[in-house]
Motif scaffolding. Sequence first.
Motif, PDB file in Angstrom:
ATOM      1  N   LEU A  76       2.493   1.960 -30.876  1.00 10.06           N
ATOM      2  CA  LEU A  76       2.246   0.722 -31.599  1.00 10.06           C
ATOM      3  C   LEU A  76       3.555   0.109 -32.081  1.00 10.06           C
ATOM      4  O   LEU A  76       4.516   0.818 -32.369  1.00 10.06           O
ATOM      5  CB  LEU A  76       1.319   0.972 -32.785  1.00 10.06           C
ATOM      6  N   ASP A  77       3.544  -1.209 -32.174  1.00 10.69           N
ATOM      7  CA  ASP A  77       4.708  -1.935 -32.661  1.00 10.69           C
ATOM      8  C   ASP A  77       4.663  -1.982 -34.182  1.00 10.69           C
ATOM      9  O   ASP A  77       3.681  -2.450 -34.770  1.00 10.69           O
ATOM     10  CB  ASP A  77       4.734  -3.345 -32.074  1.00 10.69           C
ATOM     11  N   ALA A  78       5.715  -1.502 -34.827  1.00  5.51           N
ATOM     12  CA  ALA A  78       5.739  -1.451 -36.292  1.00  5.51           C
ATOM     13  C   ALA A  78       5.665  -2.841 -36.900  1.00  5.51           C
ATOM     14  O   ALA A  78       4.978  -3.063 -37.908  1.00  5.51           O
ATOM     15  CB  ALA A  78       6.999  -0.726 -36.766  1.00  5.51           C
ATOM     16  N   GLU A  79       6.345  -3.810 -36.309  1.00  5.55           N
ATOM     17  CA  GLU A  79       6.325  -5.170 -36.845  1.00  5.55           C
ATOM     18  C   GLU A  79       4.947  -5.795 -36.702  1.00  5.55           C
ATOM     19  O   GLU A  79       4.504  -6.560 -37.580  1.00  5.55           O
ATOM     20  CB  GLU A  79       7.371  -6.022 -36.138  1.00  5.55           C
ATOM     21  N   ALA A  80       4.256  -5.489 -35.616  1.00  2.00           N
ATOM     22  CA  ALA A  80       2.901  -6.025 -35.426  1.00  2.00           C
ATOM     23  C   ALA A  80       1.931  -5.453 -36.452  1.00  2.00           C
ATOM     24  O   ALA A  80       0.978  -6.128 -36.858  1.00  2.00           O
ATOM     25  CB  ALA A  80       2.413  -5.709 -34.011  1.00  2.00           C
ATOM     26  N   VAL A  81       2.148  -4.223 -36.874  1.00  2.00           N
ATOM     27  CA  VAL A  81       1.296  -3.624 -37.904  1.00  2.00           C
ATOM     28  C   VAL A  81       1.657  -4.168 -39.284  1.00  2.00           C
ATOM     29  O   VAL A  81       0.788  -4.374 -40.133  1.00  2.00           O
ATOM     30  CB  VAL A  81       1.438  -2.086 -37.869  1.00  2.00           C
ATOM     31  N   ALA A  82       2.933  -4.438 -39.509  1.00  4.76           N
ATOM     32  CA  ALA A  82       3.368  -4.882 -40.835  1.00  4.76           C
ATOM     33  C   ALA A  82       2.998  -6.330 -41.119  1.00  4.76           C
ATOM     34  O   ALA A  82       2.725  -6.688 -42.268  1.00  4.76           O
ATOM     35  CB  ALA A  82       4.886  -4.702 -40.958  1.00  4.76           C
ATOM     36  N   GLU A  83       2.957  -7.182 -40.109  1.00  2.00           N
ATOM     37  CA  GLU A  83       2.731  -8.604 -40.323  1.00  2.00           C
ATOM     38  C   GLU A  83       1.365  -8.906 -40.947  1.00  2.00           C
ATOM     39  O   GLU A  83       1.290  -9.682 -41.913  1.00  2.00           O
ATOM     40  CB  GLU A  83       2.893  -9.359 -38.996  1.00  2.00           C
ATOM     41  N   PRO A  84       0.260  -8.328 -40.474  1.00  2.00           N
ATOM     42  CA  PRO A  84      -1.033  -8.606 -41.148  1.00  2.00           C
ATOM     43  C   PRO A  84      -1.066  -8.124 -42.586  1.00  2.00           C
ATOM     44  O   PRO A  84      -1.720  -8.742 -43.437  1.00  2.00           O
ATOM     45  CB  PRO A  84      -2.042  -7.843 -40.273  1.00  2.00           C
ATOM     46  N   ILE A  85      -0.381  -7.033 -42.884  1.00  2.00           N
ATOM     47  CA  ILE A  85      -0.365  -6.541 -44.266  1.00  2.00           C
ATOM     48  C   ILE A  85       0.366  -7.530 -45.159  1.00  2.00           C
ATOM     49  O   ILE A  85      -0.058  -7.815 -46.284  1.00  2.00           O
ATOM     50  CB  ILE A  85       0.291  -5.154 -44.319  1.00  2.00           C
ATOM     51  N   ARG A  86       1.471  -8.077 -44.666  1.00  2.00           N
ATOM     52  CA  ARG A  86       2.198  -9.077 -45.445  1.00  2.00           C
ATOM     53  C   ARG A  86       1.348 -10.338 -45.655  1.00  2.00           C
ATOM     54  O   ARG A  86       1.358 -10.948 -46.731  1.00  2.00           O
ATOM     55  CB  ARG A  86       3.491  -9.466 -44.726  1.00  2.00           C
ATOM     56  N   ARG A  87       0.613 -10.728 -44.636  1.00  2.00           N
ATOM     57  CA  ARG A  87      -0.098 -12.010 -44.683  1.00  2.00           C
ATOM     58  C   ARG A  87      -1.379 -11.921 -45.504  1.00  2.00           C
ATOM     59  O   ARG A  87      -1.646 -12.802 -46.335  1.00  2.00           O
ATOM     60  CB  ARG A  87      -0.421 -12.461 -43.262  1.00  2.00           C
ATOM     61  N   TRP A  88      -2.179 -10.860 -45.311  1.00  2.00           N
ATOM     62  CA  TRP A  88      -3.505 -10.814 -45.911  1.00  2.00           C
ATOM     63  C   TRP A  88      -3.572  -9.921 -47.149  1.00  2.00           C
ATOM     64  O   TRP A  88      -4.408 -10.152 -48.015  1.00  2.00           O
ATOM     65  CB  TRP A  88      -4.522 -10.326 -44.884  1.00  2.00           C
ATOM     66  N   LYS A  89      -2.698  -8.927 -47.243  1.00  3.05           N
ATOM     67  CA  LYS A  89      -2.757  -8.025 -48.394  1.00  3.05           C
ATOM     68  C   LYS A  89      -1.772  -8.416 -49.503  1.00  3.05           C
ATOM     69  O   LYS A  89      -1.797  -7.828 -50.578  1.00  3.05           O
ATOM     70  CB  LYS A  89      -2.447  -6.591 -47.946  1.00  3.05           C
ATOM     71  N   PHE A  94       8.121  -3.030 -45.227  1.00  6.67           N
ATOM     72  CA  PHE A  94       9.392  -2.817 -44.538  1.00  6.67           C
ATOM     73  C   PHE A  94       9.182  -1.779 -43.446  1.00  6.67           C
ATOM     74  O   PHE A  94       8.592  -0.721 -43.689  1.00  6.67           O
ATOM     75  CB  PHE A  94      10.480  -2.312 -45.507  1.00  6.67           C
ATOM     76  N   THR A  95       9.648  -2.107 -42.268  1.00  5.18           N
ATOM     77  CA  THR A  95       9.607  -1.132 -41.183  1.00  5.18           C
ATOM     78  C   THR A  95      10.737  -0.117 -41.357  1.00  5.18           C
ATOM     79  O   THR A  95      11.586  -0.250 -42.239  1.00  5.18           O
ATOM     80  CB  THR A  95       9.739  -1.836 -39.830  1.00  5.18           C
ATOM     81  N   ARG A  96      10.718   0.893 -40.520  1.00  3.38           N
ATOM     82  CA  ARG A  96      11.747   1.924 -40.614  1.00  3.38           C
ATOM     83  C   ARG A  96      13.144   1.342 -40.370  1.00  3.38           C
ATOM     84  O   ARG A  96      14.091   1.672 -41.076  1.00  3.38           O
ATOM     85  CB  ARG A  96      11.459   3.033 -39.596  1.00  3.38           C
ATOM     86  N   ALA A  97      13.227   0.442 -39.388  1.00  2.63           N
ATOM     87  CA  ALA A  97      14.520  -0.179 -39.103  1.00  2.63           C
ATOM     88  C   ALA A  97      15.008  -1.014 -40.288  1.00  2.63           C
ATOM     89  O   ALA A  97      16.186  -1.001 -40.637  1.00  2.63           O
ATOM     90  CB  ALA A  97      14.426  -1.045 -37.846  1.00  2.63           C
ATOM     91  N   GLN A  98      14.089  -1.725 -40.941  1.00  6.81           N
ATOM     92  CA  GLN A  98      14.471  -2.533 -42.090  1.00  6.81           C
ATOM     93  C   GLN A  98      14.881  -1.666 -43.281  1.00  6.81           C
ATOM     94  O   GLN A  98      15.823  -1.991 -43.999  1.00  6.81           O
ATOM     95  CB  GLN A  98      13.316  -3.460 -42.475  1.00  6.81           C
ATOM     96  N   MET A  99      14.178  -0.566 -43.477  1.00 11.17           N
ATOM     97  CA  MET A  99      14.543   0.342 -44.561  1.00 11.17           C
ATOM     98  C   MET A  99      15.913   0.965 -44.318  1.00 11.17           C
ATOM     99  O   MET A  99      16.715   1.123 -45.244  1.00 11.17           O
ATOM    100  CB  MET A  99      13.483   1.437 -44.711  1.00 11.17           C
ATOM    101  N   GLU A 100      16.180   1.337 -43.076  1.00 13.15           N
ATOM    102  CA  GLU A 100      17.498   1.880 -42.759  1.00 13.15           C
ATOM    103  C   GLU A 100      18.589   0.838 -42.982  1.00 13.15           C
ATOM    104  O   GLU A 100      19.682   1.156 -43.475  1.00 13.15           O
ATOM    105  CB  GLU A 100      17.515   2.381 -41.318  1.00 13.15           C
ATOM    106  N   GLU A 101      18.289  -0.414 -42.642  1.00  6.06           N
ATOM    107  CA  GLU A 101      19.262  -1.480 -42.849  1.00  6.06           C
ATOM    108  C   GLU A 101      19.527  -1.691 -44.334  1.00  6.06           C
ATOM    109  O   GLU A 101      20.671  -1.871 -44.769  1.00  6.06           O
ATOM    110  CB  GLU A 101      18.748  -2.779 -42.217  1.00  6.06           C
ATOM    111  N   LEU A 103      19.111   0.551 -46.729  1.00  8.21           N
ATOM    112  CA  LEU A 103      19.800   1.726 -47.256  1.00  8.21           C
ATOM    113  C   LEU A 103      21.268   1.739 -46.856  1.00  8.21           C
ATOM    114  O   LEU A 103      22.152   2.012 -47.666  1.00  8.21           O
ATOM    115  CB  LEU A 103      19.102   2.996 -46.755  1.00  8.21           C
ATOM    116  N   VAL A 104      21.529   1.420 -45.578  1.00  7.20           N
ATOM    117  CA  VAL A 104      22.908   1.484 -45.082  1.00  7.20           C
ATOM    118  C   VAL A 104      23.731   0.309 -45.607  1.00  7.20           C
ATOM    119  O   VAL A 104      24.850   0.487 -46.098  1.00  7.20           O
ATOM    120  CB  VAL A 104      22.915   1.520 -43.540  1.00  7.20           C
ATOM    121  N   ALA A 105      23.176  -0.900 -45.510  1.00  6.78           N
ATOM    122  CA  ALA A 105      23.945  -2.092 -45.861  1.00  6.78           C
ATOM    123  C   ALA A 105      24.132  -2.245 -47.365  1.00  6.78           C
ATOM    124  O   ALA A 105      25.180  -2.714 -47.821  1.00  6.78           O
ATOM    125  CB  ALA A 105      23.273  -3.338 -45.287  1.00  6.78           C
ATOM    126  N   LYS A 106      23.137  -1.866 -48.144  1.00  8.17           N
ATOM    127  CA  LYS A 106      23.202  -2.113 -49.589  1.00  8.17           C
ATOM    128  C   LYS A 106      23.759  -0.937 -50.378  1.00  8.17           C
ATOM    129  O   LYS A 106      24.435  -1.131 -51.374  1.00  8.17           O
ATOM    130  CB  LYS A 106      21.792  -2.439 -50.114  1.00  8.17           C
TER     131      LYS A 106
END
Length: 232
Positions: A76-89, A94-101, A103-106
């Motif tokens: 499954l695509d993580a972004e495809a699963v995250a988008e409905p949660i952002r929109r309706w819930k 944050f996906t794993r890639a976004q969390m890593e970004e 953590l690393v960048a900030k």
Amino acid sequence: RTVSSGGDPMVFIPLKDAQEAQFLKDNDAIVNERARNAANPALNRPGLPGLLEAVTDAQSSNHNVNAVLVQIAPGLDAEAVAEPIRRWKHLTVFTRAQMEEILVAKLIATSARQIGMFLVILAVVSAAIVAFIIYTMTLGKIREIAVLKLIGTRNRTIAGMILQQALGLGLIGFMVGKTAATLWAPIFPKYVLLLPGDALRGFVVVMAICALASLMAIRAALKVDPAAAIGG
């Protein structure tokens, strides 16, 4: 031996225990809060003390969850699963890639830049100290170097001898530092994990710094006049 990005030790406890440790107030804190409420006339209205006690009790027994870790099925695509949660819930996802970004960048990147700045300063200071030591040792052997030149020793051999001194000094310093760090690390409250690859790269950097620091001494040795061996 798990630590945070700053080297502070970490402990893993259940969520309920963590919330209790975070929200439960000790006796002194409760007494001080009641004293502040009694001293403030605006808080002495009817029904308000009971409300404050209810809020305190709610904080002491707070079982709200701040974050939920979701593991999706393979394929499954993580972004495809995250988008409905952002929109309706109306939740932040944050996906794993976004969390890593994040953590690393900030967090990690800021600490890495600070550590890198200190490493550069230490490298420059170490190179200056090694260069001064090797240069001083070379000046103390001017007559011996002149004798070597007088008997026909090649400049390559003389330069190699000075380089060996510098590398030997760096090797001794690295071994002393590595041994001290390994033996003394458990004593300090912050733990820095030194991987074998990091130690190897550090050794290469130390050798390179010592080699560069010996160039000034080598240049001074190659300019020695062989006649200095006769003139004393």
